[in-house]
Design a protein around this motif. Structure first.
Motif, PDB file in Angstrom:
ATOM      1  N   VAL A   1       0.869  -1.176   0.000  1.00 40.78           N
ATOM      2  CA  VAL A   1       0.000   0.000   0.000  1.00 40.78           C
ATOM      3  C   VAL A   1       0.907   1.226   0.000  1.00 40.78           C
ATOM      4  N   TYR A   2       0.530   2.219  -0.784  1.00 36.70           N
ATOM      5  CA  TYR A   2       1.321   3.437  -0.938  1.00 36.70           C
ATOM      6  C   TYR A   2       0.465   4.649  -0.612  1.00 36.70           C
ATOM      7  N   VAL A   3       1.111   5.716  -0.181  1.00 39.74           N
ATOM      8  CA  VAL A   3       0.423   6.997  -0.018  1.00 39.74           C
ATOM      9  C   VAL A   3       1.357   8.076  -0.557  1.00 39.74           C
ATOM     10  N   ASP A   4       0.844   8.881  -1.493  1.00 40.15           N
ATOM     11  CA  ASP A   4       1.711   9.889  -2.092  1.00 40.15           C
ATOM     12  C   ASP A   4       1.697  11.183  -1.284  1.00 40.15           C
ATOM     13  N   ASP A   5       2.497  12.133  -1.732  1.00 45.41           N
ATOM     14  CA  ASP A   5       2.639  13.408  -1.032  1.00 45.41           C
ATOM     15  C   ASP A   5       2.064  14.571  -1.842  1.00 45.41           C
ATOM     16  N   MET A   6       0.988  14.321  -2.554  1.00 43.47           N
ATOM     17  CA  MET A   6       0.402  15.375  -3.380  1.00 43.47           C
ATOM     18  C   MET A   6       0.012  16.587  -2.526  1.00 43.47           C
ATOM     19  N   ARG A   7      -0.732  16.354  -1.462  1.00 45.58           N
ATOM     20  CA  ARG A   7      -1.130  17.387  -0.503  1.00 45.58           C
ATOM     21  C   ARG A   7      -1.813  18.587  -1.162  1.00 45.58           C
ATOM     22  N   MET A   8      -2.720  18.294  -2.104  1.00 49.35           N
ATOM     23  CA  MET A   8      -3.464  19.350  -2.797  1.00 49.35           C
ATOM     24  C   MET A   8      -4.493  19.974  -1.854  1.00 49.35           C
ATOM     25  N   HIS A   9      -4.485  21.273  -1.774  1.00 47.64           N
ATOM     26  CA  HIS A   9      -5.449  21.992  -0.937  1.00 47.64           C
ATOM     27  C   HIS A   9      -6.791  22.015  -1.657  1.00 47.64           C
ATOM     28  N   ALA A  10      -7.830  21.501  -0.987  1.00 44.89           N
ATOM     29  CA  ALA A  10      -9.160  21.467  -1.613  1.00 44.89           C
ATOM     30  C   ALA A  10     -10.237  21.383  -0.539  1.00 44.89           C
ATOM     31  N   ARG A  11     -11.422  21.782  -0.937  1.00 44.04           N
ATOM     32  CA  ARG A  11     -12.593  21.648  -0.068  1.00 44.04           C
ATOM     33  C   ARG A  11     -13.457  20.522  -0.624  1.00 44.04           C
ATOM     34  N   VAL A  12     -13.756  19.542   0.218  1.00 41.98           N
ATOM     35  CA  VAL A  12     -14.630  18.420  -0.140  1.00 41.98           C
ATOM     36  C   VAL A  12     -15.775  18.430   0.866  1.00 41.98           C
TER      37      VAL A  12
END
Length: 100
Positions: A3-14
């Motif tokens: 299992v992997y988790v990337d470091d995109m860390r995009m700021h967004a509202r969900v």
């Protein structure tokens, strides 16, 4: 399997949640969904299940917890990330049906 988790860390509202978001991915959907459930994610939150793009979007807090649980951190768009997606794409196109 990993299992992997990337470091995109995009700021967004969900919905009502504003956060920085990254991707939780795995070599197979079975492994991804099992890990996501342990992480406290709902199956309905899965993005593109059954395809080579299958992943969950996770906040920074969930990203940190996933790493504590054993997910491998990878750089967004890195060679390792691209290689994993290519492996998944190739698996999906095999006669046995792919990623499930």
């Amino acid at each position: 399997m990993t299992v992997y988790v990337d470091d995109m860390r995009m700021h967004a509202r969900v919905g009502r949640l504003t956060a920085r978001w990254s991707h939780l991915m795995a070599d197979t959907d079975q492994e991804l969904h099992a890990f996501a459930a342990q992480l406290g994610l709902q199956r309905s939150w899965a993005q593109y299940p059954g395809t080579w793009k299958s992943h969950y979007d996770v906040t920074d807090a969930k990203r940190r917890r996933a790493i504590q649980m054993g997910a491998r951190p990878i750089e967004y768009g890195s060679q390792k990330s691209i290689a994993m997606l290519q492996r998944k794409r190739e698996l999906q196109h095999q006669p046995h049906g792919g990623l499930r």
